[in-house]
Structures are given as structure tokens and as C-alpha cells.
Motif scaffolding. Structure first.
Motif, mmCIF file in Angstrom:
data_model
loop_
_atom_site.group_PDB
_atom_site.id
_atom_site.type_symbol
_atom_site.label_atom_id
_atom_site.label_comp_id
_atom_site.label_asym_id
_atom_site.label_seq_id
_atom_site.Cartn_x
_atom_site.Cartn_y
_atom_site.Cartn_z
ATOM 1 N N SER A 55 0.815 -1.217 0.000
ATOM 2 C CA SER A 55 0.000 0.000 0.000
ATOM 3 C C SER A 55 0.849 1.267 0.000
ATOM 4 O O SER A 55 0.341 2.354 -0.270
ATOM 5 N N GLY A 56 2.146 1.127 0.329
ATOM 6 C CA GLY A 56 3.027 2.295 0.376
ATOM 7 C C GLY A 56 2.953 3.060 1.685
ATOM 8 O O GLY A 56 3.522 4.139 1.814
ATOM 9 N N TRP A 57 2.299 2.501 2.701
ATOM 10 C CA TRP A 57 2.112 3.184 3.989
ATOM 11 C C TRP A 57 3.430 3.239 4.753
ATOM 12 O O TRP A 57 4.061 2.221 4.997
ATOM 13 N N LYS A 58 3.844 4.447 5.129
ATOM 14 C CA LYS A 58 5.086 4.662 5.890
ATOM 15 C C LYS A 58 6.189 3.726 5.384
ATOM 16 O O LYS A 58 6.764 2.928 6.125
ATOM 17 N N LEU A 59 6.479 3.876 4.118
ATOM 18 C CA LEU A 59 7.318 2.929 3.401
ATOM 19 C C LEU A 59 8.714 2.764 3.998
ATOM 20 O O LEU A 59 9.222 1.646 4.091
ATOM 21 N N ARG A 60 9.330 3.832 4.420
ATOM 22 C CA ARG A 60 10.678 3.702 5.003
ATOM 23 C C ARG A 60 10.649 2.837 6.250
ATOM 24 O O ARG A 60 11.488 1.957 6.442
ATOM 25 N N TRP A 61 9.677 3.086 7.100
ATOM 26 C CA TRP A 61 9.560 2.356 8.357
ATOM 27 C C TRP A 61 9.237 0.886 8.099
ATOM 28 O O TRP A 61 9.880 -0.007 8.650
ATOM 29 N N THR A 62 8.227 0.634 7.273
ATOM 30 C CA THR A 62 7.813 -0.749 7.035
ATOM 31 C C THR A 62 8.870 -1.527 6.245
ATOM 32 O O THR A 62 9.119 -2.702 6.534
#
Length: 118
Positions: A55-62
């Protein structure tokens, strides 16, 4: 295909590894296969991380968490260094697959939030 579409496709393909394998192990356990609790937790985290990356949600973190998960999985599940013969080669292949996924996840971290170049 433009860069944004290409990046979305690549991100989704990377996430599919986490989604499919996490879901597969959870469904197998649900179907009655004896599964250790640690594997169930690992699989649930893997599935959620895959969905979040797709989904691209908080991509760096995930992507960072997924890279750590892949590193732990590589070290714990594929100890090629302690094996011999064909078994060593098979585990080396799986270990290196994880290393390659870590590289892709690091690319996601590096490029997350940056508009694609034209």
C-alpha cells in the motif's frame, strides 16, 4: 511504463513475497497443521508488513522492519554454513534470496518519498 508505475509494480512484487508466505503459513496452521507460536507470530507480522509495503504506507519504516525480518530469517532459517553437500547449496540459495530481498527493501527505503525522475 513510466517510472511511478514501474516503482509501484516493483514494490508490489516485493511485498507479494511477504503476503503470500505469511498467509500460506497462517492458513496451513488454521487448517490443522501443528505450528509453533513463534512461526504464527512471524507469519502474521510478515503478512501485515507485506500489505503495508504494497500500500506504500510509511514505506521507510515498514521496509526497514521487513529488511530486519528478512535478515533474522536468513540467519535463523537458512544456516548454510553448518551444512554440507546439496543441502548446503539449497540453503545458500534461500539465504541469498533473503539477501537480495534486503537489497530491494533498502532501495525502497532510499527512494521512499522522493518523486520519480523523468
Amino acid at each position: 511504463m513510466d517510472n511511478r508505475s514501474l516503482a509501484t509494480t516493483a514494490r508490489t512484487l516485493m511485498a507479494s513475497v511477504f503476503i503470500v508466505m505469511g498467509l500460506y503459513r497462517l492458513l496451513t496452521a488454521w487448517g490443522g497443521t501443528a505450528t509453533p507460536t513463534a512461526t504464527l507470530v512471524f507469519s502474521a507480522v510478515e503478512l501485515v508488513l507485506g500489505l503495508l509495503i504494497a500500500s506504500g504506507w510509511k514505506l521507510r519504516w515498514t521496509a526497514g522492519l521487513a529488511a530486519l525480518l528478512m535478515a533474522a530469517d536468513a540467519a535463523m532459517s537458512h544456516p548454510f554454513w553448518s551444512l554440507a553437500g546439496a543441502e548446503r547449496g539449497a540453503q545458500l540459495l534461500h539465504f541469498m534470496k533473503n539477501v537480495g530481498m534486503i537489497g530491494g527493501l533498502l532501495l525502497l527505503i532510499a527512494h521512499a518519498g522522493h518523486p520519480p525522475r523523468r
